[in-house]
Design an enzyme around this catalytic site. Structure first.
Site, short mmCIF file in Angstrom:
data_model
loop_
_atom_site.label_atom_id
_atom_site.label_comp_id
_atom_site.label_asym_id
_atom_site.label_seq_id
_atom_site.Cartn_x
_atom_site.Cartn_y
_atom_site.Cartn_z
N GLU A 113 0.97 -1.22 0.04
CA GLU A 113 -0.10 0.20 0.00
C GLU A 113 1.02 1.18 -0.09
O GLU A 113 2.01 1.28 0.68
CB GLU A 113 -0.76 0.02 1.06
CG GLU A 113 -1.82 -1.05 1.17
CD GLU A 113 -3.04 -0.89 2.35
OE1 GLU A 113 -4.11 -1.20 1.88
OE2 GLU A 113 -2.77 -0.68 3.47
N CYS A 127 3.38 8.63 1.04
CA CYS A 127 3.96 7.72 2.17
C CYS A 127 4.13 6.39 1.27
O CYS A 127 3.17 5.75 0.79
CB CYS A 127 3.00 7.43 3.21
SG CYS A 127 3.66 6.47 4.36
N CYS A 134 6.57 -6.72 7.86
CA CYS A 134 7.80 -6.33 8.63
C CYS A 134 8.08 -7.39 9.60
O CYS A 134 7.45 -8.10 10.06
CB CYS A 134 7.10 -4.94 9.31
SG CYS A 134 8.57 -4.12 10.17
N CYS A 138 6.07 -4.03 16.46
CA CYS A 138 5.81 -2.99 17.29
C CYS A 138 4.26 -3.12 17.80
O CYS A 138 3.32 -3.51 16.89
CB CYS A 138 5.94 -1.50 16.65
SG CYS A 138 7.69 -1.44 16.12
N CYS A 141 1.44 -1.18 15.75
CA CYS A 141 1.40 -1.10 14.42
C CYS A 141 0.59 -2.11 13.78
O CYS A 141 1.07 -3.34 13.94
CB CYS A 141 2.70 -0.87 13.78
SG CYS A 141 2.98 -0.86 12.13
N GLY A 189 6.88 -1.50 6.41
CA GLY A 189 8.22 -2.18 6.60
C GLY A 189 9.18 -1.29 7.19
O GLY A 189 9.08 -0.12 7.21
N GLU A 190 10.30 -1.65 7.38
CA GLU A 190 11.43 -1.27 8.18
C GLU A 190 12.56 -0.87 7.04
O GLU A 190 13.39 -1.64 6.49
CB GLU A 190 12.12 -1.97 9.16
CG GLU A 190 13.41 -1.49 9.82
CD GLU A 190 13.26 0.00 10.23
OE1 GLU A 190 12.35 0.43 11.06
OE2 GLU A 190 14.31 0.85 9.59
N SER A 221 12.06 6.80 7.84
CA SER A 221 11.50 6.66 9.22
C SER A 221 12.17 5.21 9.67
O SER A 221 11.83 4.38 8.78
CB SER A 221 10.06 6.95 9.12
OG SER A 221 9.79 6.55 10.46
N SER A 243 11.47 6.78 15.13
CA SER A 243 10.27 6.20 15.68
C SER A 243 10.46 6.02 17.20
O SER A 243 10.96 4.98 17.65
CB SER A 243 9.51 5.03 15.08
OG SER A 243 9.21 5.35 13.82
N LEU A 244 10.41 6.93 18.06
CA LEU A 244 10.70 7.11 19.45
C LEU A 244 9.95 6.26 20.21
O LEU A 244 10.04 5.19 21.10
CB LEU A 244 11.26 8.18 19.96
CG LEU A 244 12.19 8.30 21.32
CD1 LEU A 244 13.44 7.34 21.14
CD2 LEU A 244 12.50 9.51 21.74
N HIS A 245 8.84 6.95 20.44
CA HIS A 245 7.55 6.33 21.22
C HIS A 245 7.76 6.25 22.85
O HIS A 245 6.78 6.17 23.49
CB HIS A 245 6.90 5.27 20.95
CG HIS A 245 6.90 5.04 19.21
ND1 HIS A 245 6.13 6.21 18.55
CD2 HIS A 245 7.36 4.38 18.15
CE1 HIS A 245 6.13 6.18 17.30
NE2 HIS A 245 6.89 4.83 17.06
N ASN A 320 -3.58 5.39 15.82
CA ASN A 320 -4.55 5.27 14.67
C ASN A 320 -5.06 3.48 15.09
O ASN A 320 -4.21 3.04 14.79
CB ASN A 320 -4.14 5.51 13.57
CG ASN A 320 -3.95 6.78 13.11
OD1 ASN A 320 -4.72 7.65 13.27
ND2 ASN A 320 -2.70 7.13 12.63
N CYS A 363 -1.02 6.50 9.55
CA CYS A 363 0.05 5.99 10.07
C CYS A 363 -0.28 4.77 10.75
O CYS A 363 -1.25 4.58 11.69
CB CYS A 363 0.74 6.95 11.17
SG CYS A 363 1.40 8.27 10.66
#
Ligand code: SAH
Ligand code: SF4
Length: 388
Positions: A113, A127, A134, A138, A141, A189-190, A221, A243-245, A320, A363
């Site tokens: 996507e 995006c 992935c 996480c 996600c 994905g990473e 990212s 992506s800290l979070h 989200n 996201c």
């Protein structure tokens, strides 16, 4: 025990070898491919590659016959040898807020996507995905619930940009008044687990004689693959988003399991060493707002401490939701209070307005149906199919 398989997604016979697609080749690779195929003599290869490059990446043509300044015979040979075909668009959705999402099939079972978000960046951001699925899980996600199918090739990454440009009717690549001005590698994905292809795709996308989106408008990212950060900066000169979070290891480990491998202190050291970091080229820290998990005023103050001295901007992302997710989004007042603490400490900390939630395009909501079928299961299915 019966096994139900959707065989429409798992071809039982190998696809006929297709012609090489030129859209994922860098300039040097394009010149080499023309030589290898015997289409041009080596001394003419660079000139021909430049000519083709403009047709492919500036004009966005999908047919060699449109290349009016290339001799007819040469066009025919090119068409026999290569392709410029776009991938299949399986689904196209448009959100109430103008966000567009495409589900693209690049090969049998390979679906990704990508999402165009208007009014982001200078005019609009795309995006893009770097992998199908992935390997990291996480907890917040949706993509993380999908096993890795495989890395995308450079061609499959560039194809996402071309599909968006087709849909936005933005060929030839305009120099001004563009709808698509920014690219963010924030889809599935990473990207740092697929750096070779991501770097090649960025070389193609940023080339000034083609799609020409400058490296300063391309953001990659990562969830924090520390050993690849310097290489990312050196090879792509792209903007960095982390992506800290969470601001402490125990919490970050539960949200971003990769933190067990690369804890926060190592991550911060690698970020400080990111090539080209300056006030004009700041790092973006992404921080997803999870109710009761990481959204207290104490968390905000810890974030201020952690980022001290790093030229940075903090994107607060309201969580989200997606089917089956275990988290809730923080209350609006909590997010605003959190942002106020960061602002008072001098950090730009915009709250990212969720876009395209109604079409699951926001996201962390992306996921395709592509699943990695275990070889044994696929073999069984093939056997029972041919037996029936
Ligand atoms: N794998 C990379 C890039 C893709 S994710 C990475 O993790 O950085 C892009 C961004 O969306 C990341 O910051 C990710 O943490 C965030 N994200 C993932 N799921 C989300 C969700 N459900 N709500 C809000 N943001 C989410
Ligand atoms: Fe993978 Fe990024 Fe999702 Fe984590 S947030 S599971 S790294 S795509």
């Amino acid at each position: 025990m019966g096994v139900t398989l959707d065989l429409s997604r798992a071809p039982t016979v190998p696809a006929a070898p297709s012609k090489p697609n030129l859209i994922g080749l860098t300039r040097a690779e394009l010149a080499q491919a023309l030589i290898d195929a015997g289409v041009v003599r080596p001394e003419k290869a660079r000139m021909r590659a430049t000519q083709l490059w403009r047709w492919i990446h500036h004009y966005g043509v999908t047919d060699f016959s449109a290349m009016s300044d290339v001799a007819k015979e040469m066009r025919a040979t090119l068409a026999e040898t290569f392709t410029l075909a776009r991938p299949e668009i399986v689904e196209r959705q448009v959100s109430r807020d103008g966000t567009r999402k495409w589900l693209i099939r690049t090969a049998p079972g390979i679906e990704v996507e990508c999402v165009y978000i208007p009014d982001v960046g200078r005019a609009g951001a795309l995006c893009v995905s770097s992998q199908v699925g992935c390997t990291l899980n996480c907890t917040f996600c949706h993509t993380g619930t999908q096993a890795l199918v495989r890395n995308l090739t450079a061609a499959e990454i560039v194809a996402q940009v071309q599909v968006a440009r087709d849909d936005l009717e933005e060929w030839p690549s305009p120099k001004e008044d563009r709808k698509l001005t920014n690219i963010v590698f924030m889809g599935m994905g990473e990207p740092l687990y697929n750096l070779d292809n991501v770097a090649a795709a960025i070389d193609i996308i940023a080339d000034n004689e083609g799609i020409a989106i400058s490296r300063r408008r391309i953001t990659v990212s990562t969830s924090g693959v520390v050993p690849e950060l310097t290489a990312l900066g050196e090879r792509t000169q792209a903007m960095l988003a982390i992506s800290l979070h969470a601001t402490n290891d125990p919490l970050r480990e539960t949200l971003v399991p990769l933190n067990r491998k690369y804890p926060i202190a190592e991550l911060m050291a690698a970020i400080r060493a990111y090539p080209g970091l300056s006030n004009a080229k700041r790092v973006t820290f992404e921080y997803v707002m999870l109710k009761g998990v990481n959204d207290s005023p104490a968390d905000a103050r810890a974030l201020v401490q952690l980022l001290k001295g790093i030229p940075s901007k903090i994107n607060l992302i309201p969580f989200n939701p997606w089917p089956g997710s275990i988290h809730e989004c923080s209350d609006w007042g909590t997010i605003e209070a959190f942002a106020a603490i960061l602002n008072r400490a001098g950090f730009a900390s915009p709250i990212r307005t969720p876009r395209g939630r109604d079409i699951l395009a926001a996201c962390g909501q992306l996921k395709s149906e592509s699943e990695k079928l275990r070889a044994s299961v696929r073999r069984k299915a093939t056997a029972s199919e041919s037996a029936s």
